[in-house]
Design a protein around this motif. Structure first.
Motif, PDB file in Angstrom:
ATOM      1  N   SER A 107      16.247 -34.257 -61.406  1.00 53.81           N
ATOM      2  CA  SER A 107      14.903 -33.736 -61.712  1.00 53.81           C
ATOM      3  C   SER A 107      14.930 -32.305 -62.257  1.00 53.81           C
ATOM      4  O   SER A 107      13.896 -31.795 -62.689  1.00 53.81           O
ATOM      5  N   TYR A 108      16.076 -31.640 -62.260  1.00 57.22           N
ATOM      6  CA  TYR A 108      16.108 -30.229 -62.717  1.00 57.22           C
ATOM      7  C   TYR A 108      15.500 -30.061 -64.112  1.00 57.22           C
ATOM      8  O   TYR A 108      14.760 -29.099 -64.342  1.00 57.22           O
ATOM      9  N   PRO A 109      15.820 -30.952 -65.074  1.00 60.15           N
ATOM     10  CA  PRO A 109      15.251 -30.727 -66.413  1.00 60.15           C
ATOM     11  C   PRO A 109      13.726 -30.637 -66.407  1.00 60.15           C
ATOM     12  O   PRO A 109      13.146 -29.818 -67.123  1.00 60.15           O
ATOM     13  N   GLN A 110      13.074 -31.438 -65.551  1.00 59.07           N
ATOM     14  CA  GLN A 110      11.592 -31.387 -65.506  1.00 59.07           C
ATOM     15  C   GLN A 110      11.100 -30.024 -65.038  1.00 59.07           C
ATOM     16  O   GLN A 110      10.154 -29.463 -65.590  1.00 59.07           O
ATOM     17  N   PHE A 111      11.739 -29.496 -63.990  1.00 59.99           N
ATOM     18  CA  PHE A 111      11.327 -28.176 -63.485  1.00 59.99           C
ATOM     19  C   PHE A 111      11.609 -27.100 -64.539  1.00 59.99           C
ATOM     20  O   PHE A 111      10.753 -26.262 -64.836  1.00 59.99           O
ATOM     21  N   LEU A 112      12.814 -27.155 -65.100  1.00 57.66           N
ATOM     22  CA  LEU A 112      13.221 -26.103 -66.045  1.00 57.66           C
ATOM     23  C   LEU A 112      12.327 -26.090 -67.280  1.00 57.66           C
ATOM     24  O   LEU A 112      11.912 -25.028 -67.760  1.00 57.66           O
ATOM     25  N   SER A 131      25.805 -35.764 -70.085  1.00 55.43           N
ATOM     26  CA  SER A 131      24.449 -35.745 -70.656  1.00 55.43           C
ATOM     27  C   SER A 131      23.472 -34.971 -69.761  1.00 55.43           C
ATOM     28  O   SER A 131      22.593 -34.275 -70.260  1.00 55.43           O
ATOM     29  N   LEU A 132      23.646 -35.037 -68.431  1.00 58.38           N
ATOM     30  CA  LEU A 132      22.725 -34.306 -67.551  1.00 58.38           C
ATOM     31  C   LEU A 132      22.954 -32.796 -67.665  1.00 58.38           C
ATOM     32  O   LEU A 132      22.000 -32.016 -67.731  1.00 58.38           O
ATOM     33  N   SER A 133      24.225 -32.379 -67.726  1.00 57.95           N
ATOM     34  CA  SER A 133      24.510 -30.940 -67.891  1.00 57.95           C
ATOM     35  C   SER A 133      23.893 -30.418 -69.183  1.00 57.95           C
ATOM     36  O   SER A 133      23.325 -29.325 -69.225  1.00 57.95           O
ATOM     37  N   VAL A 134      23.991 -31.225 -70.261  1.00 55.58           N
ATOM     38  CA  VAL A 134      23.439 -30.812 -71.562  1.00 55.58           C
ATOM     39  C   VAL A 134      21.909 -30.741 -71.463  1.00 55.58           C
ATOM     40  O   VAL A 134      21.292 -29.776 -71.925  1.00 55.58           O
ATOM     41  N   ASP A 135      21.317 -31.752 -70.838  1.00 55.52           N
ATOM     42  CA  ASP A 135      19.855 -31.801 -70.697  1.00 55.52           C
ATOM     43  C   ASP A 135      19.361 -30.581 -69.915  1.00 55.52           C
ATOM     44  O   ASP A 135      18.326 -29.968 -70.252  1.00 55.52           O
ATOM     45  N   ILE A 136      20.092 -30.208 -68.880  1.00 60.18           N
ATOM     46  CA  ILE A 136      19.703 -29.046 -68.059  1.00 60.18           C
ATOM     47  C   ILE A 136      19.712 -27.773 -68.918  1.00 60.18           C
ATOM     48  O   ILE A 136      18.753 -26.990 -68.910  1.00 60.18           O
ATOM     49  N   ALA A 137      20.787 -27.584 -69.669  1.00 57.28           N
ATOM     50  CA  ALA A 137      20.890 -26.369 -70.509  1.00 57.28           C
ATOM     51  C   ALA A 137      19.761 -26.334 -71.543  1.00 57.28           C
ATOM     52  O   ALA A 137      19.103 -25.301 -71.733  1.00 57.28           O
ATOM     53  N   LYS A 138      19.508 -27.472 -72.182  1.00 59.70           N
ATOM     54  CA  LYS A 138      18.462 -27.518 -73.221  1.00 59.70           C
ATOM     55  C   LYS A 138      17.068 -27.315 -72.613  1.00 59.70           C
ATOM     56  O   LYS A 138      16.197 -26.670 -73.195  1.00 59.70           O
ATOM     57  N   ALA A 230      37.177 -32.647 -57.259  1.00 63.54           N
ATOM     58  CA  ALA A 230      37.023 -33.088 -58.661  1.00 63.54           C
ATOM     59  C   ALA A 230      35.689 -32.600 -59.231  1.00 63.54           C
ATOM     60  O   ALA A 230      35.599 -32.214 -60.406  1.00 63.54           O
ATOM     61  N   ARG A 231      34.640 -32.610 -58.398  1.00 63.52           N
ATOM     62  CA  ARG A 231      33.337 -32.102 -58.860  1.00 63.52           C
ATOM     63  C   ARG A 231      33.432 -30.609 -59.186  1.00 63.52           C
ATOM     64  O   ARG A 231      32.906 -30.143 -60.195  1.00 63.52           O
ATOM     65  N   LYS A 232      34.103 -29.859 -58.314  1.00 64.39           N
ATOM     66  CA  LYS A 232      34.222 -28.405 -58.551  1.00 64.39           C
ATOM     67  C   LYS A 232      35.026 -28.138 -59.821  1.00 64.39           C
ATOM     68  O   LYS A 232      34.699 -27.233 -60.604  1.00 64.39           O
ATOM     69  N   LEU A 233      36.081 -28.922 -60.039  1.00 60.12           N
ATOM     70  CA  LEU A 233      36.891 -28.735 -61.255  1.00 60.12           C
ATOM     71  C   LEU A 233      36.062 -29.050 -62.497  1.00 60.12           C
ATOM     72  O   LEU A 233      36.202 -28.403 -63.542  1.00 60.12           O
ATOM     73  N   THR A 234      35.170 -30.042 -62.375  1.00 60.74           N
ATOM     74  CA  THR A 234      34.294 -30.386 -63.507  1.00 60.74           C
ATOM     75  C   THR A 234      33.339 -29.227 -63.802  1.00 60.74           C
ATOM     76  O   THR A 234      33.151 -28.834 -64.970  1.00 60.74           O
ATOM     77  N   ILE A 235      32.754 -28.678 -62.732  1.00 55.36           N
ATOM     78  CA  ILE A 235      31.799 -27.565 -62.910  1.00 55.36           C
ATOM     79  C   ILE A 235      32.485 -26.401 -63.628  1.00 55.36           C
ATOM     80  O   ILE A 235      31.950 -25.836 -64.587  1.00 55.36           O
TER      81      ILE A 235
END
Ligand SMILES: NC(=O)C1=CN([C@@H]2O[C@H](COP(=O)(O)OP(=O)(O)OC[C@H]3O[C@@H](n4cnc5c(N)ncnc54)[C@H](OP(=O)(O)O)[C@@H]3O)[C@@H](O)[C@H]2O)C=CC1
Ligand SMILES: N[C@@H](CC=O)C(=O)O
Ligand code: NA
Length: 371
Positions: A107-112, A131-138, A230-235
């Motif tokens: 839901s972050y993209p909606q708030f942002l 795609s979610l990381s990109v959506d958040i930035a945009k 693995a999640r932290k390495l991705t971040i």
């Protein structure tokens, strides 16, 4: 003296980290009467309930009782509507997501987009599909809002911020390596110490203590599977320009060794998982003795080799004099940044990498970036 900036904070998730975050926030307001900011709690939510505050909550406010007594169910859409009604374009409003929920992360993209900022220790949004990381930035760009996630790696330790700064100032990162899991650090610092114990504890009993100390994820299987690392390495990889779009499936694209015995792999609850873990103590003991017999310790590490494009979360053995063996204790994380500027000796960050107090501190310090 200018009047303090008023920052409105809506907290979602009031478990181990969230409750400590609220305590630190209320105490910040109480101690910082003359400081640059006042942090006004506007709502608190768990998975089931929500409460809104028309007036700022005082430090002694019994919010736990108020939330428990609330009959208002929580939903993302009603929180979004409530915060939009508060005019986010004219003031600073922050949603602090202290859950481990995938739905909240989505839901972050909606708030942002609506101009509402996001601060979170939840790794899900930044370590899943690209795609979610990109959506958040945009969405942040479109809404003129910002998001911070320092506590997603190394809890309160400065890891995400310094990496952003290295990249932003034109340094070239060649390798990032270290111990990224507070839980697995605690487990192996105690199970496989640099100086072997004459009366070692069992693997399962140490996992139980790590859970009691608040180091593990809501399901400790997420730590033992290597998924959390693995999640932290991705971040972190997504902050390195040449690796930004390498992990399109997020943590699932990271080569990860799991410590979970096969029969425990699909257990849904953390309670059942730790109840059954002692069945496998003998297997872990074999691994520990083998390392000890060679004068080595076991550590779970993460490596991002930028030049080779190789990102791995894995179990390794080190000599008992290696810094990962000798200098770590408790739930310490250690992160080594090798860069063009830090070529001779890496930039090193070390300290407690899990636990409610240090995680909530990382979240609150991100909130204070809005002052
Ligand atoms: N523990 C640590 O050392 C660290 C933790 N983190 C991260 O911090 C986050 C919180 O961890 P922790 O406090 O241990 O987790 P807890 O399980 O203790 O608390 C989670 C909270 O989130 C709420 N919640 C869960 N799902 C939803 C939902 N869909 N909508 C609204 N609220 C929801 C829960 O509500 P309910 O009570 O109703 O279930 C609970 O209040 C996680 O993302 C974790 O990875 C990051 C760094 C370090
Ligand atoms: N479960 C995690 C908590 C911090 O991210 C860990 O053990 O490192
Ligand atoms: Na951090």
């Amino acid at each position: 003296m200018p009047s303090p900036k008023n920052i409105e904070v809506a907290v979602v998730g009031v478990g181990l980290v969230g409750a400590e975050f609220v305590a630190q926030l209320l105490s910040y307001n109480a101690k910082s009467a003359s400081s640059l900011a006042k942090l006004s709690l506007v709502s608190l939510s768990s998975s089931k309930r929500t409460i809104a505050f028309p007036e700022p909550a005082p430090p002694s406010y019994d919010w736990k009782a108020a939330l428990a007594a609330s009959s208002t169910p929580f939903s993302v859409s009603s929180l979004l509507d409530t915060l939009v009604d508060r005019n986010p374009k004219d003031k600073t409003i922050i949603v602090v997501d202290n859950t481990a929920s995938e739905d909240i992360a989505r839901s972050y993209p909606q708030f942002l987009k609506a101009g509402i900022n996001v601060v979170t220790p939840n790794k899900k949004a930044f370590s899943g599909d690209l795609s979610l990381s990109v959506d958040i930035a945009k969405s942040a760009e479109a809404g003129g809002s910002r998001y911070y996630n320092e506590a997603t790696v190394g809890a309160g330790l400065p890891v995400v911020g310094p990496l952003r700064d290295l990249v932003a100032t034109g340094d070239e990162v060649t390798k990032i390596e270290g111990v990224f899991s507070g839980t697995l650090s605690y487990i192996f610092n105690n199970y496989s110490p640099a100086t072997p114990s004459s009366n070692p504890s069992t693997f399962a009993s140490i996992v139980t203590i790590a859970r009691e100390k608040g180091y593990t994820e809501p399901h400790p299987g997420d730590d033992l599977s290597g998924t959390d690392v693995a999640r932290k390495l991705t971040i972190l990889s997504r902050l390195v320009p040449s690796l930004f779009d390498k992990l399109d499936r997020g943590y699932a694209s990271v080569a990860t060794s799991s410590l979970i015995p096969e029969p425990l792999q699909s257990i849904d609850t953390g309670d059942e998982f730790v109840r059954r873990l002692p069945e496998f103590d003998a297997e872990f003991e074999k691994m520990r003795k083998e390392a000890e017999g060679n004068g080595e310790v076991i550590r779970y590490v993460g490596v991002i080799d930028v030049a080779a494009g190789k990102i791995e979360a894995k179990l390794e053995r080190y000599s008992s004099t290696h810094p990962f063996a000798a200098s770590l204790s408790g739930a310490d994380n250690i992160v080594l940044f090798h860069t063009k500027r830090y070529a001779d000796r890496p930039l090193i960050v070390q300290g407690a990498g899990a636990g409610a107090a240090v995680t909530a501190m990382g979240v609150l310090s991100d909130v204070l970036r809005f002052v």
